[in-house]
Design a protein around this motif. Structure first.
Motif, mmCIF file in Angstrom:
data_model
loop_
_atom_site.group_PDB
_atom_site.id
_atom_site.type_symbol
_atom_site.label_atom_id
_atom_site.label_comp_id
_atom_site.label_asym_id
_atom_site.label_seq_id
_atom_site.Cartn_x
_atom_site.Cartn_y
_atom_site.Cartn_z
ATOM 1 N N PRO A 12 -8.080 24.407 -22.773
ATOM 2 C CA PRO A 12 -9.366 25.118 -22.894
ATOM 3 C C PRO A 12 -9.499 26.257 -21.890
ATOM 4 C CG PRO A 12 -9.674 22.987 -21.836
ATOM 5 C CD PRO A 12 -8.248 23.022 -22.314
ATOM 6 N N ASP A 13 -10.131 27.343 -22.333
ATOM 7 C CA ASP A 13 -10.434 28.508 -21.507
ATOM 8 C C ASP A 13 -11.889 28.382 -21.061
ATOM 9 O OD1 ASP A 13 -11.108 30.993 -20.480
ATOM 10 O OD2 ASP A 13 -10.055 32.136 -22.026
ATOM 11 N N ALA A 14 -12.097 28.075 -19.791
ATOM 12 C CA ALA A 14 -13.443 27.804 -19.293
ATOM 13 C C ALA A 14 -14.394 28.964 -19.518
ATOM 14 C CB ALA A 14 -13.380 27.455 -17.804
ATOM 15 N N SER A 15 -13.881 30.189 -19.484
ATOM 16 C CA SER A 15 -14.755 31.362 -19.614
ATOM 17 C C SER A 15 -15.362 31.494 -20.998
ATOM 18 C CB SER A 15 -13.983 32.636 -19.264
ATOM 19 O OG SER A 15 -13.003 32.926 -20.241
ATOM 20 N N THR A 16 -14.870 30.710 -21.970
ATOM 21 C CA THR A 16 -15.374 30.824 -23.342
ATOM 22 C C THR A 16 -16.377 29.736 -23.685
ATOM 23 O OG1 THR A 16 -13.612 29.460 -24.308
ATOM 24 C CG2 THR A 16 -13.166 31.822 -24.045
ATOM 25 N N PHE A 17 -16.782 28.943 -22.719
ATOM 26 C CA PHE A 17 -17.737 27.865 -22.994
ATOM 27 C C PHE A 17 -19.070 28.430 -23.481
ATOM 28 C CE2 PHE A 17 -21.329 25.236 -21.762
ATOM 29 C CZ PHE A 17 -20.963 23.979 -22.204
ATOM 30 N N ALA A 18 -19.585 27.857 -24.554
ATOM 31 C CA ALA A 18 -20.905 28.238 -25.068
ATOM 32 C C ALA A 18 -21.498 27.068 -25.834
ATOM 33 C CB ALA A 18 -20.818 29.466 -25.972
ATOM 34 N N VAL A 19 -22.805 26.920 -25.702
ATOM 35 C CA VAL A 19 -23.526 25.896 -26.460
ATOM 36 C C VAL A 19 -23.690 26.381 -27.896
ATOM 37 C CG1 VAL A 19 -25.693 24.607 -26.634
ATOM 38 C CG2 VAL A 19 -24.736 25.160 -24.378
ATOM 39 N N LEU A 20 -23.455 25.512 -28.865
ATOM 40 C CA LEU A 20 -23.663 25.862 -30.269
ATOM 41 C C LEU A 20 -25.146 25.727 -30.582
ATOM 42 C CD1 LEU A 20 -20.594 24.087 -31.934
ATOM 43 C CD2 LEU A 20 -20.802 26.447 -31.125
ATOM 44 N N PRO A 21 -25.841 26.842 -30.827
ATOM 45 C CA PRO A 21 -27.312 26.813 -30.899
ATOM 46 C C PRO A 21 -27.874 26.149 -32.142
ATOM 47 C CG PRO A 21 -26.491 29.023 -31.356
ATOM 48 C CD PRO A 21 -25.305 28.210 -30.926
ATOM 49 N N TRP A 22 -27.043 25.860 -33.136
ATOM 50 C CA TRP A 22 -27.558 25.212 -34.337
ATOM 51 C C TRP A 22 -27.407 23.685 -34.256
ATOM 52 C CZ3 TRP A 22 -23.571 28.812 -34.419
ATOM 53 C CH2 TRP A 22 -22.267 28.298 -34.491
#
Length: 464
Positions: A93-103
């Protein structure tokens, strides 16, 4: 304007527009955000050779192991990856690409990270599209450039379902009327994209019925390739919440414009736009001219990658705003490459726009290939021909031949054979990926070529 069938809107997290400022950079940042947002599962994302998103989930309690050693998976089940006897792969995993899925739900929610694919020996897997783009960026950096900025404009259609291409409206370009049944869907999609760290600049109805476009701000090539994958999934998820089906199929409607992915490109060195020259009549530097010349010289052999489906060549046909003639211009949108006019004080915005890719491509491979083509132009000193400001669709075949204007391949079959013989495509993709890509695409073309279509039956069965 038609309301959502479910009556629901995307469940966007509080402070969605602040997400960009809270971009994680380290595993510790990720673990902090997981705790703050009550994340239960983290999806590991990567793509196959055709740009189809792949994913598996890990419990957030497993993040330490994921960051330390990656997560193993069976690569033989992924299109274009290794055969079963060499199938072990590791998703890092690339930590810089972490994002919460808003749906997804706010409680015990879901996030995602893009992954680099490695072999069991902990080396980058040569068939990983993300690694292929990283390799192109490394070449750029070795040539003294800092960044390759990319700004794609992805178009798509909204239909009533996935079985038939039945539009929701008869709106046209920039329409703001009751005809545009997608306004609420676009709004919710834009909010979801911003919640995931993308800055939305424009959103509007496109030229075809029920056709739409949401433009996100340019970024460096690797982030933008990740963003393209996120964009496509987000558009589909939000459309589904409204009860519709979103598609990036290049040409779903006969007689209407298809969906393109006009792609803006620029190189930067020492924080300055390497394409700009205030003393040039076009305000283009020698580097900018050579980069554009590289796109033109290699356009035909790159076509199988930026237009990789049988259906792509139904879009790349004269008369429907899709460029097929290999030339460049400043105002003329019938040319393959457009250089937007320079505005004083906007030197950093100097760029070229490649108008032939479609939004169903693999963005990692496309951006890597376009970068290699431009760098070849710079290294080898390709000369940029004079711009073509005439409408190329109005020229006769003899006129185009006299002016030396080539045409993109007319079918996937033709395009694949050009790619198979291309030194540039081989260098960009590597032997492993090119061989598998050509094999897959030859099979697709052959399967399509032998089909008996409804058009043939209607035309020939009664009279032959």
């Amino acid at each position: 304007m038609r309301a959502s069938r479910s009556g629901a809107r995307p469940d966007l997290p509080a402070g969605a527009n602040d997400t960009v400022a809270d971009t994680p950079r380290t595993p510790e940042d990720v673990k902090r955000l997981v705790a703050e947002h009550d994340i239960r599962f983290v999806r590991m994302w990567f793509t196959d050779i055709l740009g189809q998103l792949k994913s598996f989930s890990v419990n957030s309690t497993e993040l330490d192991d994921a960051f330390e050693g990656g997560m193993g998976f069976d690569g033989s089940s992924i299109t274009g990856f290794n055969a079963v006897e060499e199938s072990d792969m590791i998703a890092v995993p690339d930590a810089s690409t972490f994002a919460v899925l808003p749906w997804t739900p706010k409680e015990e929610g879901v996030a995602r990270m893009f992954c680099d694919v490695h072999t069991p020996e902990r080396t980058p897997y040569e068939g990983d599209p993300r690694y292929i783009l990283r390799r192109a960026i490394k070449r750029m950096q070795e040539m003294g450039f800092d960044s390759f900025n990319v700004g794609p404009e992805l178009e798509y259609f909204l239909f009533k379902d996935s079985r038939e291409p039945e539009p929701l409206d008869e709106g046209g370009y920039f329409d703001l009327t009751a005809l545009d049944a997608g306004s609420d869907v676009r709004r919710d999609t834009a909010l979801a994209l911003e919640a995931m760290g993308m800055k939305v600049e424009y959103s509007h109805h496109e030229g075809g019925p029920s056709q739409h476009e949401i433009d996100i701000r340019y970024a460096d090539a690797l982030k933008m390739a990740d963003d393209c994958m996120t964009y496509r999934l987000t558009v589909k998820e939000i459309a589904m919440q409204h009860g519709w089906h979103a598609t990036f199929m290049p040409k779903p409607l006969t007689g209407e414009n298809g969906s393109g992915m006009h792609t803006h490109l620029s190189l930067f060195r020492d924080g300055r736009n390497a394409f700009y020259d205030e003393n040039d009549r076009f305000f283009l530097s020698d580097i900018g001219k050579a980069f554009i010349a590289g796109q033109l010289r290699h356009a035909r052999e790159m076509s199988a990658v930026f237009a990789q489906w049988v259906n792509s060549y139904k879009r790349l046909a004269p008369g429907y705003e899709a460029p097929v003639y290999v030339a460049w211009s400043r105002r003329n949108r019938s040319a393959l490459v457009r250089v937007p006019l320079y505005h004083p004080g906007k030197e950093q915005a100097t760029r070229m726009e490649l108008r032939c890719p479609d939004p169903a491509c693999n963005p990692y491979l496309v951006f890597a290939l376009l970068l290699h083509a431009g760098l070849d132009g710079i290294e080898r000193g390709y000369e940029l021909p004079e711009p073509m400001e005439r409408n190329l669709y109005h020229l006769s075949p003899d006129d185009r031949r006299r002016l030396g204007i080539e045409q993109l391949p007319e079918t996937l079959g033709e395009a694949v054979e050009l790619a198979a013989e291309s030194e540039l495509v081989l260098r960009a993709l590597g032997e492993h990926t090119l061989d598998r890509f050509v094999e897959i695409k030859r099979e697709e073309w052959e399967d399509y070529r032998v089909q008996v279509t409804r058009w043939e039956l209607d035309r020939y069965l009664p009279v032959l």
